[in-house]
Design a protein around this motif. Structure first.
Motif, PDB file in Angstrom:
ATOM      1  N   LEU A 109       7.944   9.274 -11.168  1.00 30.49           N
ATOM      2  CA  LEU A 109       7.475  10.235  -9.848  1.00 30.49           C
ATOM      3  C   LEU A 109       6.223   9.775  -9.237  1.00 30.49           C
ATOM      4  CD1 LEU A 109       8.623  12.689  -8.436  1.00 30.49           C
ATOM      5  CD2 LEU A 109       7.655  14.093 -10.077  1.00 30.49           C
ATOM      6  N   LEU A 110       5.196   9.319 -10.148  1.00 31.29           N
ATOM      7  CA  LEU A 110       3.983   9.016  -9.748  1.00 31.29           C
ATOM      8  C   LEU A 110       4.065   7.776  -8.583  1.00 31.29           C
ATOM      9  CD1 LEU A 110       2.098   9.109 -13.445  1.00 31.29           C
ATOM     10  CD2 LEU A 110       2.117  10.670 -11.350  1.00 31.29           C
ATOM     11  N   ALA A 111       4.971   6.805  -9.103  1.00 29.23           N
ATOM     12  CA  ALA A 111       5.050   5.683  -8.193  1.00 29.23           C
ATOM     13  C   ALA A 111       5.842   6.035  -7.030  1.00 29.23           C
ATOM     14  CB  ALA A 111       5.809   4.409  -9.097  1.00 29.23           C
ATOM     15  N   MET A 112       6.711   7.000  -7.317  1.00 29.37           N
ATOM     16  CA  MET A 112       7.497   7.427  -6.012  1.00 29.37           C
ATOM     17  C   MET A 112       6.537   7.876  -4.854  1.00 29.37           C
ATOM     18  SD  MET A 112      10.618   8.588  -8.075  1.00 29.37           S
ATOM     19  CE  MET A 112      11.738   9.545  -6.510  1.00 29.37           C
ATOM     20  N   ASN A 113       5.610   8.963  -5.436  1.00 28.09           N
ATOM     21  CA  ASN A 113       4.876   9.648  -4.484  1.00 28.09           C
ATOM     22  C   ASN A 113       3.798   8.558  -3.879  1.00 28.09           C
ATOM     23  OD1 ASN A 113       5.276  12.450  -4.700  1.00 28.09           O
ATOM     24  ND2 ASN A 113       4.600  12.350  -6.661  1.00 28.09           N
ATOM     25  N   LYS A 114       3.241   7.767  -4.329  1.00 27.85           N
ATOM     26  CA  LYS A 114       2.519   6.611  -3.869  1.00 27.85           C
ATOM     27  C   LYS A 114       3.243   5.910  -2.797  1.00 27.85           C
ATOM     28  CE  LYS A 114      -0.661   5.873  -7.761  1.00 27.85           C
ATOM     29  NZ  LYS A 114      -0.973   4.749  -8.811  1.00 27.85           N
ATOM     30  N   GLN A 115       4.345   5.473  -3.171  1.00 23.84           N
ATOM     31  CA  GLN A 115       5.225   4.778  -2.188  1.00 23.84           C
ATOM     32  C   GLN A 115       5.626   5.611  -0.812  1.00 23.84           C
ATOM     33  OE1 GLN A 115       6.272   1.707  -2.147  1.00 23.84           O
ATOM     34  NE2 GLN A 115       7.430   1.619  -0.522  1.00 23.84           N
ATOM     35  N   LEU A 116       5.740   6.998  -1.203  1.00 32.09           N
ATOM     36  CA  LEU A 116       5.903   7.932  -0.081  1.00 32.09           C
ATOM     37  C   LEU A 116       4.772   7.744   1.047  1.00 32.09           C
ATOM     38  CD1 LEU A 116       7.371   9.990   1.549  1.00 32.09           C
ATOM     39  CD2 LEU A 116       6.726  11.831  -0.097  1.00 32.09           C
TER      40      LEU A 116
END
Length: 331
Positions: A238-245
């Protein structure tokens, strides 16, 4: 693993893999410890299944204890490493092996980010021998409280009724992880970490070696045995997904950002559902039912409720008989 001796206030947590989904509980523990990691249940050691979860920091293996030959009880193909330079703690109290396995895993993750209390505990144990490390962990009140939060409520006590106690199956947690170019097994009941050999220097090199070791251990069980489970400690996606967003929004990639936002929403919803299920499992439903029955009796509604339930069951049984079903009692 638990027996009848002192548990020093550490509650017994459910460990039978047939009872509940282990990852749900230990995600809660990792969250309480303030780490950027999650735990996932692994249903396969297939390379493709593992690659989807990378980077995996450690594997936690839960197994049912079986009587093994003396030579099998020691290292199962590995060798003790008394010079291990990482973190390793012995299990010094009963009922704590699951949380101890988590701490043994986290203590060997480079540059670990965690709640200050865990960081202080790991720093405090630097240079200590495994037995003293285990005693320090067992003495951490805050960690014991976090562990006990995983336990279901104790609802009924049969002590003093003269009912013979049944011997329950014993389950145990151990850790496999990469350290100093080798795969290590950390078992809090063994004197030293077990070194299982070097691995190829690649993203999944240590996992290939760990898979071989775990499969060898599983091979010691009867062919039909299912009394084990495997968990992967990995970076929280979820941390990487938020950064990607954020990057997609900055780049103006609206379609890709919308797709990523949907993935984030699905992951968040799944975690909220798991948290809800965990709260239900820890709720004392028997006490709730008992209080409800007392309230109905006090209001004079219990006997009518019982009669109505019997009427409903008779009607249901009659409908099933008319439909050709048998074997359902009326009372």
């Amino acid at each position: 693993m638990s027996e009848d001796d002192d548990s020093s206030g550490w509650h017994l947590t459910e460990s039978d893999p047939a009872v509940f989904t282990l990852a749900k509980e230990y995600r809660e523990l990792l969250k309480a410890l303030g780490t950027p990691y999650i735990v996932d249940d692994l249903h396969s050691l297939d390379p493709d299944a593992l690659s989807a979860l990378q980077p995996i920091r450690a594997l936690i293996f839960l197994f049912k204890c079986l009587p093994l030959a003396a030579e099998e009880q020691n290292c199962l193909g590995g060798e003790y490493d008394p010079d291990f330079t990482g973190f390793f703690a012995h299990q010094t109290v009963n009922n704590a092996c699951a949380t101890l396995a988590v701490i043994n895993a986290l203590g060997n993750i480079p540059s670990l980010k965690a709640h200050y209390r865990l960081t202080e505990l790991l720093n405090f144990t630097t240079g200590m021998d495994p037995q003293t490390c285990g005693m320090a962990i067992a003495s951490a009140d805050w960690l014991r409280e976090a562990h006990n939060d995983l336990s279901p409520p104790s609802t009924i006590s049969l002590d003093g009724l003269g009912i013979p106690k049944k011997t329950e199956d014993a389950y145990h947690f151990i850790v496999y992880l990469p350290a100093s170019g080798s795969v290590y097994e950390l078992d809090g009941l063994k004197p030293y970490p077990v070194r299982h050999g070097t691995f190829e220097d690649s993203d999944d090199g240590w996992l290939r070696k760990a898979r071989e070791v775990i499969e060898n251990r599983i091979a010691t069980y009867p062919p039909s045995a299912i009394e084990f489970s495997l968990l992967a400690v990995r970076d929280d996606p979820l941390l990487a997904m938020n950064k990607q967003l954020e990057l997609l929004r900055e780049a103006g990639s609206d379609a890709a950002a919308a797709e990523m936002l949907l993935k984030i929403s699905d992951e968040t919803s799944r975690r909220e559902q798991w948290a809800f299920e965990n709260s239900l499992r820890r709720h004392n439903h028997i006490s709730l039912a008992h209080a409800t029955l007392l309230a109905l009796e006090k209001a004079g509604l219990l006997q009518p409720a019982i009669e109505n339930a019997r009427k409903v069951m008779r009607e249901r049984a009659e409908r099933r008989r008319q439909d050709g079903f048998t074997g359902m009692d009326e009372d």
